[in-house]
Write an enzyme that holds these catalytic residues in place. Structure first.
Site, PDB file in Angstrom:
ATOM      1  N   VAL A  65      18.718  27.465 -44.362  1.00 48.83           N
ATOM      2  CA  VAL A  65      18.431  28.892 -45.301  1.00 48.83           C
ATOM      3  C   VAL A  65      19.972  29.377 -45.301  1.00 48.83           C
ATOM      4  CG1 VAL A  65      17.609  31.011 -45.061  1.00 48.83           C
ATOM      5  CG2 VAL A  65      16.278  28.927 -44.244  1.00 48.83           C
ATOM      6  N   CYS A  66      20.203  29.616 -46.338  1.00 47.96           N
ATOM      7  CA  CYS A  66      21.411  30.795 -46.452  1.00 47.96           C
ATOM      8  C   CYS A  66      21.041  31.748 -47.441  1.00 47.96           C
ATOM      9  CB  CYS A  66      22.646  29.920 -47.032  1.00 47.96           C
ATOM     10  SG  CYS A  66      22.588  29.044 -48.735  1.00 47.96           S
ATOM     11  N   ARG A  67      21.991  32.257 -48.232  1.00 45.01           N
ATOM     12  CA  ARG A  67      21.802  33.640 -49.030  1.00 45.01           C
ATOM     13  C   ARG A  67      21.026  33.088 -50.278  1.00 45.01           C
ATOM     14  NH1 ARG A  67      24.467  35.091 -53.127  1.00 45.01           N
ATOM     15  NH2 ARG A  67      24.387  37.218 -53.853  1.00 45.01           N
ATOM     16  N   MET A  94      17.865  33.266 -49.063  1.00 51.83           N
ATOM     17  CA  MET A  94      17.182  34.547 -48.701  1.00 51.83           C
ATOM     18  C   MET A  94      16.797  35.541 -49.913  1.00 51.83           C
ATOM     19  SD  MET A  94      16.606  34.492 -45.448  1.00 51.83           S
ATOM     20  CE  MET A  94      16.459  36.124 -44.948  1.00 51.83           C
TER      21      MET A  94
END
Length: 103
Positions: A65-67, A94
């Protein structure tokens, strides 16, 4: 085109609710994580993935997961290149997560 499987945020949320044996790795930077993380996620900044790789079990299932999904795709590809077989990328990162957050 990458061979990494994408997982939609609502699919991941359901897996977390069912207590599925899936490990969520958040590769964002410290200041981004301070804005909230997915429950159960482990924070490993992208730049530290190579040195923390030995702490991850290749037999486990991971969601990176990242932005927005770009850095986590890089992390996913890195894990796959190092023998991890069951790695997913959170589609949209996210920015698309509408579920619970922990701080």
């Amino acid at each position: 085109m990458s061979d990494i499987r994408q997982i939609k945020p609502d699919e991941l949320e359901k897996l977390i609710e069912k207590d599925a044996e899936i490990r969520v790795i958040d590769v964002r930077e410290e200041e981004e994580v301070a804005q909230g993380m997915i429950p159960t996620a482990q924070h490993i900044p992208l730049g530290t993935i190579p040195e923390t790789l030995q702490n991850l079990d290749p037999a486990n299932e991971y969601v990176m997961v990242c932005r927005s999904g770009k850095r986590s795709m890089n992390a996913s590809e890195y894990l796959m290149a190092h023998g991890f077989k069951n790695v997913h990328n959170l589609e949209g990162g996210m920015l698309k997560w509408n579920g619970e957050l922990v701080f």
